[in-house]
Design a protein around this motif. Structure first.
Motif, mmCIF file in Angstrom:
data_model
loop_
_atom_site.group_PDB
_atom_site.id
_atom_site.type_symbol
_atom_site.label_atom_id
_atom_site.label_comp_id
_atom_site.label_asym_id
_atom_site.label_seq_id
_atom_site.Cartn_x
_atom_site.Cartn_y
_atom_site.Cartn_z
ATOM 1 N N ILE A 74 0.870 -1.343 -0.172
ATOM 2 C CA ILE A 74 0.029 0.006 0.075
ATOM 3 C C ILE A 74 0.921 0.924 -0.118
ATOM 4 O O ILE A 74 1.726 1.409 1.019
ATOM 5 N N LEU A 75 0.678 2.033 -0.721
ATOM 6 C CA LEU A 75 1.708 3.464 -1.157
ATOM 7 C C LEU A 75 0.672 4.358 -0.810
ATOM 8 O O LEU A 75 -0.403 4.381 -1.598
ATOM 9 N N TYR A 76 0.882 5.463 -0.160
ATOM 10 C CA TYR A 76 0.173 6.537 -0.010
ATOM 11 C C TYR A 76 0.862 7.777 -0.418
ATOM 12 O O TYR A 76 2.111 7.927 -0.123
ATOM 13 N N GLY A 77 0.246 8.882 -0.806
ATOM 14 C CA GLY A 77 0.557 10.071 -1.091
ATOM 15 C C GLY A 77 -0.391 11.120 -0.287
ATOM 16 O O GLY A 77 -1.592 11.217 -0.572
ATOM 17 N N SER A 78 0.091 11.915 0.776
ATOM 18 C CA SER A 78 -0.763 12.492 1.701
ATOM 19 C C SER A 78 -0.286 13.653 2.174
ATOM 20 O O SER A 78 1.295 13.524 2.385
ATOM 21 N N THR A 80 -1.770 16.096 4.317
ATOM 22 C CA THR A 80 -2.546 16.428 5.786
ATOM 23 C C THR A 80 -2.533 15.186 6.556
ATOM 24 O O THR A 80 -2.835 15.301 7.634
ATOM 25 N N GLY A 81 -2.452 14.103 6.004
ATOM 26 C CA GLY A 81 -2.336 12.821 6.970
ATOM 27 C C GLY A 81 -3.635 11.957 6.708
ATOM 28 O O GLY A 81 -3.735 10.703 7.333
ATOM 29 N N ASN A 82 -4.486 12.362 6.005
ATOM 30 C CA ASN A 82 -5.550 11.472 5.800
ATOM 31 C C ASN A 82 -5.471 10.219 5.057
ATOM 32 O O ASN A 82 -5.946 9.184 5.325
ATOM 33 N N ALA A 83 -4.703 10.344 3.867
ATOM 34 C CA ALA A 83 -4.263 9.164 3.166
ATOM 35 C C ALA A 83 -3.592 8.322 3.757
ATOM 36 O O ALA A 83 -3.626 6.920 3.661
ATOM 37 N N GLN A 84 -2.680 8.784 4.668
ATOM 38 C CA GLN A 84 -1.798 7.895 5.448
ATOM 39 C C GLN A 84 -2.703 7.164 6.335
ATOM 40 O O GLN A 84 -2.216 5.897 6.686
ATOM 41 N N ARG A 85 -3.559 7.846 6.959
ATOM 42 C CA ARG A 85 -4.247 7.047 8.087
ATOM 43 C C ARG A 85 -5.238 5.759 7.510
ATOM 44 O O ARG A 85 -5.251 4.862 7.861
ATOM 45 N N LEU A 86 -5.809 6.334 6.336
ATOM 46 C CA LEU A 86 -6.714 5.334 5.712
ATOM 47 C C LEU A 86 -5.590 4.207 5.058
ATOM 48 O O LEU A 86 -6.174 2.857 5.284
ATOM 49 N N SER A 87 -4.467 4.308 4.610
ATOM 50 C CA SER A 87 -3.502 3.416 4.472
ATOM 51 C C SER A 87 -3.293 2.374 5.394
ATOM 52 O O SER A 87 -3.201 1.200 5.331
ATOM 53 N N GLU A 88 -2.821 2.837 6.569
ATOM 54 C CA GLU A 88 -2.566 2.138 7.852
ATOM 55 C C GLU A 88 -3.700 1.498 8.229
ATOM 56 O O GLU A 88 -3.576 0.234 8.640
ATOM 57 N N LYS A 89 -4.884 2.117 8.051
ATOM 58 C CA LYS A 89 -6.046 1.142 8.737
ATOM 59 C C LYS A 89 -6.322 -0.202 7.595
ATOM 60 O O LYS A 89 -6.736 -1.009 7.955
ATOM 61 N N ALA A 90 -6.251 0.598 6.412
ATOM 62 C CA ALA A 90 -6.587 -0.869 5.323
ATOM 63 C C ALA A 90 -5.427 -2.000 5.645
ATOM 64 O O ALA A 90 -5.669 -2.862 5.434
ATOM 65 N N GLY A 91 -3.992 -1.395 5.663
ATOM 66 C CA GLY A 91 -3.127 -2.327 6.024
ATOM 67 C C GLY A 91 -3.290 -3.485 7.243
ATOM 68 O O GLY A 91 -3.155 -4.562 7.350
ATOM 69 N N LYS A 92 -4.056 -2.958 8.433
ATOM 70 C CA LYS A 92 -4.432 -3.528 9.635
ATOM 71 C C LYS A 92 -5.304 -4.676 9.209
ATOM 72 O O LYS A 92 -5.418 -5.737 9.562
ATOM 73 N N THR A 102 2.773 -4.420 3.408
ATOM 74 C CA THR A 102 3.652 -3.230 3.344
ATOM 75 C C THR A 102 3.046 -2.002 3.321
ATOM 76 O O THR A 102 2.321 -1.695 2.153
ATOM 77 N N VAL A 103 3.146 -0.986 4.126
ATOM 78 C CA VAL A 103 2.391 0.352 4.103
ATOM 79 C C VAL A 103 3.610 1.256 4.126
ATOM 80 O O VAL A 103 4.441 1.436 4.661
ATOM 81 N N SER A 104 3.589 2.026 2.950
ATOM 82 C CA SER A 104 4.643 3.027 2.774
ATOM 83 C C SER A 104 4.380 4.387 2.233
ATOM 84 O O SER A 104 3.443 4.285 1.229
#
Length: 607
Positions: A74-78, A80-92, A102-104
């Motif tokens: 899972i690759l995120y481009g963020s 303000t942090g929204n995309a990162q938060r959603l990526s980490e939640k999806a990873g879990k 792998t979340v990066s």
């Protein structure tokens, strides 16, 4: 089933271990293990040789489709942090369903590794006028460049975040989705474009992705129990805000200023909420009561009539719903299209058929303007409310350190007032804070963590801060944090506003930090105090030699404020300085600044 050395390819020790393990496994565990073994690289290895006499004479089995890897990136481009938060939640969630995840951040991912992936999920926001967020720029350029590899083995899906009030809604996500398809990738699930209220569509996208991955991977889809999303990390969040008490509200501007900048001090006591310098506070505001009353009157409805505001069946009066649940101050093209379809008004259909006319019409207008010109509509309040967008939270850079102000969070908010199309207008949240909010009142808030705007890990690293106007907010947080920690690294602040006498925000605090040595150097630019306007980028140019020397010493650069004008000019000024003082070509200077971003030594909190 019982393994013996004589009826299996295992030795005595292996057979004993398997016979002890297998009876303890549930059916779903056996299915998962079968899928895991089928998908592993060793599964494709040739079996141990057997003689023709030993080989069974059964009919050949039909060939199975090649197993799909359970490894997911899972690759995120963020920004303000929204995309990162959603990526980490999806990873879990994917990990709880048996996937190796792998979340990066895109900026931390080596683009050349792309061709090694089989399952790729992209979660990306769109910034400014259709641009990628800062930590997605390099990966975006690589993917759209000549070096991008063919990706026939790749399966992918894109979750795109955006704001439909902008012309290029979710543009970056659309570009990633199209480009991955052009390079030969196959979609796991269709792209989903999310507006500001992204929680439900993001959850639906993840369900589709999970279904697509489970179907393609060897083994059955997991049970409902394991498919559940992980529990929230804290009691209070974006979807469950904390009602925080306002302790202080102070106008930072002096008498005679053209501006009103509010310093808010808000209590977090009892919330358990924590934050770091560089994070933001999300605030859910209320609309102007007069605007709400005028809108309901223009529609010809009863303010006390009740409507259902969400899928959970919550019921509110029309006035309460328009006050705090629905956005009524912004018009977007998607909203015009929905209202035109709902009402069947011919003039509205004619308007939305011309993109340039739509762009001109929605600028500076709100829902009341639309109703007064094209309404009232012969539809029910419920049907009309169903096409409206949920009130989005307003994000403000936090202006305090939790270490220096336990159980408090401070904000710096500029009041927005203007006249457009014959009516006085105001910012929803800023004027709530400036005019209607009093100490003792409460605001629904949550913390928006932002790992893309953080102080260096090493306290001795020099920092350069550029923040005119309310862009000063996070740097007040930086200084408070460094003062509490006793950081000895050099710090340089560039601040600008209109007038020195009335608009030098937090002046006494900056002077105190200069005297104590927490702040090494400060340059100010007050644009209306001189015949020729002077801005922060001009002060940067005046100190170009020293600024470049700080960069060469490893300094990190931070920019906060208006993206379209200030941040754009500061960016090009930074490149000019590197080109001049580093005696580089323009291309080399641009690469130097790009490398600063890649190393997280050039970070921006812009809006």
């Amino acid at each position: 089933m019982h393994f013996q050395v004589t009826n299996s390819p295992f030795n005595e020790e292996q057979a004993e271990l398997l016979n002890r393990l297998l009876p303890t496994l549930t059916e779903s565990q056996k299915v998962w293990l079968g899928g895991f073994l089928a998908a592993s690289p060793s599964a494709a290895a040739a079996p141990a040789p057997v003689s023709a006499a030993e080989a069974p004479q059964a009919a050949p089995a039909p060939s199975a489709a090649p197993a799909v890897s359970k490894d997911v990136t899972i690759l995120y481009g963020s920004q303000t942090g929204n995309a990162q938060r959603l990526s980490e939640k999806a990873g879990k969630t994917l990990q709880s369903n048996g996937f190796q995840v792998t979340v990066s951040a895109m900026s931390d991912f080596k683009p050349n590794s792309l061709k090694k992936l089989q399952n790729l999920l992209i979660v990306v926001s769109t910034h400014g006028e259709g641009d990628p967020p800062d930590n997605a720029i390099t990966f975006h350029e690589f993917l759209h460049g000549k070096r991008a590899p063919k990706l026939e083995e790749l399966r992918f899906s894109v979750l795109s975040l955006g704001d439909s009030s902008y012309e290029f809604f979710c543009q970056t996500g659309k570009e990633f989705d199209q480009r991955l398809e052009e390079l030969g990738g196959e979609r796991i699930a269709a792209r989903v474009d999310c507006d500001l209220d992204f929680d439900e569509p993001a959850a639906e996208w993840l369900d589709s992705v999970l279904s697509g991955l489970s179907e393609a991977s060897a083994g059955a889809a997991p049970s409902q129990e394991t498919a559940a999303a992980p529990a929230a990390e804290s009691d209070y969040s974006r979807t469950n805000p904390f009602h925080a008490e306002v302790l202080e509200s102070i106008n930072l501007n002096g008498r005679g200023s053209n501006k009103e900048t509010r310093h808010l001090e808000i209590s977090l006591e009892g919330s358990g909420l924590t934050y770091k310098p560089g994070d933001s506070l999300g605030v859910y505001p209320q609309n102007d009561p007069k605007l709400v009353d005028d809108l309901i009157a223009a529609l010809g409805w009863n303010a006390d009539e009740t409507i259902t505001i969400n899928k959970q069946g919550d019921v509110r009066s029309l006035r309460d719903a328009f006050l705090s649940h629905y956005e009524i101050t912004v018009l977007t093209k998607p909203l015009l299209e929905k209202i035109a379809q709902l009402t069947g008004v011919d003039e509205l259909h004619d308007l939305i058929g011309d993109s340039e006319k739509v762009k001109a019409y929605i600028h500076g207008r709100d829902l009341l303007d639309l109703v007064e010109q094209y309404g009232p509509f012969g539809v029910s309040p419920q049907a009309f409310a169903d096409v409206l967008r949920k009130m989005p939270a307003r994000l403000y850079s936090i202006a305090s350190s939790l270490e220096a102000n336990p159980d408090e969070v401070h904000l710096t908010i500029g009041a927005v007032r203007y006249n457009a199309n014959g009516r006085d207008r105001s910012g929803v949240c800023s004027i709530l804070c400036a005019e209607r909010l009093q100490p003792g009142d409460t605001l629904p808030v949550y913390i928006q963590h932002n790992d893309n705007f953080k102080l260096p890990e090493k306290a001795e690293t020099p920092i350069i801060m550029i923040g005119p106007g309310t862009g000063v907010a996070p740097f007040r947080s930086f200084m408070q944090e460094r003062e509490e920690a006793g950081a000895e690294g050099k710090a340089w602040m560039f601040f600008g506003d209109q007038h020195f006498v009335t608009d030098f925000l937090y002046q006494t605090e900056w002077q105190k930090w200069l005297q104590s040595g927490v702040l090494t150097k400060m340059d100010v630019a007050f644009s209306r105090d001189t015949a020729e306007k002077v801005y922060v980028q001009h002060r940067m140019q005046e100190s170009s030699k020293e600024l470049f020397q700080w960069l060469e010493e490893g300094a990190a650069v931070y920019v906060c404020g208006d993206e379209k004008n200030m941040a754009h000019d500061v960016h090009h000024t930074l490149i000019d300085i590197v080109e001049k003082e580093g005696q580089m070509s323009r291309e080399q200077a641009e690469q130097y600044v790009a490398d600063l971003q890649q190393q997280k030594r050039y970070q921006r909190d812009v809006y």
